[in-house]
Design an enzyme around this catalytic site. Structure first.
Site, PDB file in Angstrom:
ATOM      1  N   SER A 177       0.869  -1.186   0.000  1.00 21.50           N
ATOM      2  CA  SER A 177       0.000   0.000   0.000  1.00 21.50           C
ATOM      3  C   SER A 177       0.901   1.229   0.000  1.00 21.50           C
ATOM      4  CB  SER A 177      -0.858   0.043   1.265  1.00 21.50           C
ATOM      5  OG  SER A 177      -0.082   0.515   2.359  1.00 21.50           O
ATOM      6  N   ASP A 178       0.338   2.385  -0.326  1.00 19.61           N
ATOM      7  CA  ASP A 178       1.094   3.609  -0.085  1.00 19.61           C
ATOM      8  C   ASP A 178       1.014   3.931   1.417  1.00 19.61           C
ATOM      9  OD1 ASP A 178       2.615   5.886  -0.398  1.00 19.61           O
ATOM     10  OD2 ASP A 178       1.504   6.653  -2.104  1.00 19.61           O
ATOM     11  N   TRP A 179       1.761   4.909   1.803  1.00 16.86           N
ATOM     12  CA  TRP A 179       1.933   5.350   3.197  1.00 16.86           C
ATOM     13  C   TRP A 179       0.576   5.594   3.875  1.00 16.86           C
ATOM     14  CZ3 TRP A 179       6.493   6.803   5.865  1.00 16.86           C
ATOM     15  CH2 TRP A 179       6.329   7.662   6.947  1.00 16.86           C
TER      16      TRP A 179
END
Ligand code: BGC
Length: 729
Positions: free
Chosen positions: A299-301
């Site tokens: 996932s992104d941050w």
């Protein structure tokens, strides 16, 4: 369905030797029926993965799916690693830790945890690590995939010497909106170019053997559609028609998967009502099932817990469930995945989903060779970073990415007539020219524009930082600071910030020729610049070798050859303005009353110190059948007095069919070098696969009809011919 709470099973610490024996005994389980596509070495890896997974508790599996951000070493973190609760560490920009710290964390995992599974260390290696190359958008203006690949080879060598295994790049989010600050990270407005450069970065990072200690695992990001952020505001939702999703946004990702990228990052954005991170149709069905992607998706941050803000999950547990169901395998930074064991107990998700994720993560760790060489050689950091060769190559990329936009009366390159040159303006002595993701790049390494011009000045030419009566020519350095573009730095005004345009007009009082050099990270509205300068060079944020590369171009040691990969608007009101739009039913009328619809500088545009002529466009046939190809050739001549590179571009247009098509589509390009007076026949092969259109299920099909084909110097000029595709649908 009954689920066993594996966390309740107590394991003794298992000696590494026993694990290795087990690994060599267990059989391959290919759950996807893809045996035919799996290489012998991958079969071996899956055998090891399955053996290892047979030993893992649920908590250890979830641990592999968890990435922690490390601003520093803490006892809690070390304890979590030893307990098998962490699969990856994200090495941040500030407080970047080096190989010693990496090895210390890694020791906790390999020697301190029950199964000894190594961590994988990720970092944003976007356009360099210590030697900083121009921002990616600038790199695309070289139109040289070979250069971009080599820059990635260097970045991989430097980053791996510092303990990085995994780069969060290439960023291949096609964007047509210069207000969006992250446009600097992609390779322009064209899907084909993003595909070509994305694949070049994957090749450069991973090489033919990613397990080599100087290679990095690549990560295609941000899947998908992030570049279409509404209003150009970062993180905003996106509304993307299916046709654009398939023909624009997916194209580079598909190419990146085919190039062998081992990881993909899911995007922050909501796509037509379903955030990318929870988008099962796009992540699991398209990327994994249809395209056969076998690596893992991170996932992104905090993107997992942000599903709550999106309004698609009520709490961490729901966010985690939706994320893993969608096919995202690893959670970056936040820890919603800690809720997964509970969700599994209650039958809200199946263990198969978790197993699929862990299997993918372990597969990548084996491919990277982390089990064989988990530790980083701590000596390379002293020899492999910022070497003279790396700097030299950065200089080459930087000068090749600069785009000459205007050059009245051939004022450039600087000639013997100019005895005294003043290098002035807010960016003349700027060293923060490394863009937003400068990784471990240091301003103290950067050659400023002023220093570069001074140190490389030919004998007899004086470079000053002040304009005076003896000044022959003014070089005005203006631009956008790194804090005005990049992530979360969108702008609604695309003119030069502050009073820089006033500064440029104030130079007129000296009555001297002005060469304006723009240091930027995005397409800008340069109407206020070109009117006040005899010449204008787009230098972008060129990185460590900024000043030297600038000197190469301005002194004529390098003939500029960069061409734009985004259209440059005349005003914010024109946005989005891009070359490959569809036509409409009233193409002569769909205009503004107060503005032309043409950009200030079109896609593909860039000047040289020489001139090139295009002639004799010819086609090997004016008919093409499905499965066939034809050759399109043109004669390109250097008609000036300087040797130089020309980027020859091939565009096509499908004139009619079952769906409307773009007015032009880039299908090929060649960078050629010609001596003065020299000509070359430049040929492109156009295959029927280049002429496909999507059917109702978005599968590419050929349709009979007429196509225009251009060979030219940019998207607005060129020689044109046409041909027929016969026997399609
Ligand atoms: C960015 C990603 C980046 C990640 C880790 C996020 O905010 O969107 O591109 O890789 O941070 O630094």
């Amino acid at each position: 369905m009954k689920f066993i709470k594996r966390s309740h099973i107590v394991f003794q610490s298992i000696p590494v030797i026993l694990i290795l024996m087990l690994l060599s005994q267990c059989g391959l389980q290919d759950r996807r029926g893809r045996e035919d596509k799996i290489s012998v070495s991958d079969r071996e890896i899956y055998r090891k993965v399955d053996s290892l997974m047979a030993l893992m508790t649920l908590e250890e599996k979830i641990g592999q799916m968890s990435q922690r951000f490390v601003p520093g070493v803490t006892n809690d973190l070390l304890a979590s690693i030893r307990n098998g609760r962490v699969g990856s560490l994200l090495n941040g920009l500030s407080n970047f830790y080096g190989p010693e710290e990496r090895n210390m964390f890694q020791r906790a995992a390999v020697e301190g945890s029950r199964l000894g599974i190594p961590l994988i260390f990720g970092h944003d290696v976007i356009h360099g690590f210590r030697t900083i190359f121009p921002v990616s958008l600038a790199q695309s203006c070289t139109w040289s995939p070979g250069m971009v690949e080599q820059a990635s080879v260097i970045a991989a060598r430097e980053a791996s010497a510092s303990g990085v295994d995994w780069a969060f790049a290439p960023m291949i989010d096609v964007s047509k909106d210069p207000r969006w600050g992250r446009i600097a990270e992609c390779y322009g407005e064209d899907p084909f170019l993003n595909a070509v450069f994305g694949a070049a970065v994957v090749k450069g990072f991973q090489g033919s053997d990613v397990s080599r200690t100087d290679k990095l695992v690549a990560c295609l990001k941000h899947f998908i559609g992030y570049g279409a952020a509404m209003g150009g505001r970062d993180y905003q939702y996106t509304d993307i028609p299916d046709i654009d999703m398939h023909e624009v946004y997916m194209v580079p990702y598909k190419a990146g998967v085919e190039a062998g990228a081992l990881t993909v990052m899911s995007a922050f954005n909501d796509i037509n009502g379903i955030p990318a991170t929870a988008n099962e149709k796009l992540v699991r069905e398209t990327l994994k099932d249809q395209w056969g992607f076998r690596g893992f998706v991170v996932s992104d941050w905090d993107a997992v817990i942000q599903l709550i803000d999106h309004g698609i999950a009520k709490d961490d547990e729901q966010a985690a469930i939706k994320t893993v169901r969608a096919g995202v395998d690893m959670e970056m930074k936040s820890d919603a995945f800690l809720q997964l064991p509970g969700a599994l107990d209650e039958g809200k998700i199946s263990e198969d989903i978790i197993d699929d994720a862990v299997r993918r993560i372990l597969y990548v760790k084996f491919r990277k060779g982390l089990f064989e060489h988990p530790y980083t050689d701590t000596t390379r950091i002293r020899t492999d970073l910022l070497t003279p060769e790396n700097r030299q190559f950065a200089r080459k990329v930087a000068r090749a990415s600069m785009v000459l936009l205007k050059n009245e009366h051939h004022i450039l390159p600087l000639s013997g007539k100019n005895r005294s040159v003043a290098v002035v303006g807010p960016f003349a002595k700027e060293s923060e020219l490394m863009g937003w993701w400068k990784s471990t790049g240091k301003t103290s390494d950067v050659v400023t524009p002023f220093n570069g011009m001074k140190e490389n000045a030919p004998a007899g030419l004086t470079v000053t930082d002040r304009i005076g009566s003896t000044t022959d020519l003014i070089i005005a350095c203006v631009g956008e600071g790194r804090d005005l573009f990049g992530e979360n730095h969108s702008r609604s005004n695309l003119r030069l910030p502050g009073n820089q345009e006033d500064f440029l007009s104030s130079l007129r009082k000296w009555n001297k020729p002005v060469v304006t050099v723009v240091f930027n990270g995005r397409p800008l509205d340069l109407t206020g610049v070109t009117g006040n300068s005899e010449a204008c060079l787009l230098a972008w944020h060129p990185g460590t070798e900024a000043g030297n590369a600038l000197a190469d171009v301005l002194y004529g040691n390098y003939n500029p050859s960069g061409k734009l990969t985004t259209s440059f608007p005349r005003s914010v009101g024109q946005i989005p303005v891009y070359y490959n739009h569809r036509n409409s039913g009233r193409p002569d009328k769909n205009k503004y009353v107060d503005e032309t619809s043409e950009p200030l500088f079109p896609f593909g545009f860039g000047l040289s110190y020489t001139t090139f002529a295009y002639d004799s466009l010819s086609l090997s046939s004016d008919l093409i059948q499905p499965g066939d190809s034809l050759v399109v050739s043109a004669l390109v001549s250097n008609t000036g007095n300087t040797a130089g590179n020309e980027i020859v571009q091939l565009y096509i247009r499908d004139l009619y069919g079952s769906t409307t098509r773009p007015v032009k589509e880039l299908k090929g390009f060649r960078k050629i070098f010609l001596q003065p007076g020299e000509s070359a026949k430049v040929s492109f092969i156009v295959g029927s696969e280049d002429l496909t259109v999507p059917d109702k299920n978005f599968h590419p099909v050929t349709e009979k009809g007429t196509f225009d084909v251009w060979v030219g110097p940019n998207s607005a000029e060129g020689l044109i011919e046409d041909f027929e595709l016969t026997d399609g649908r």
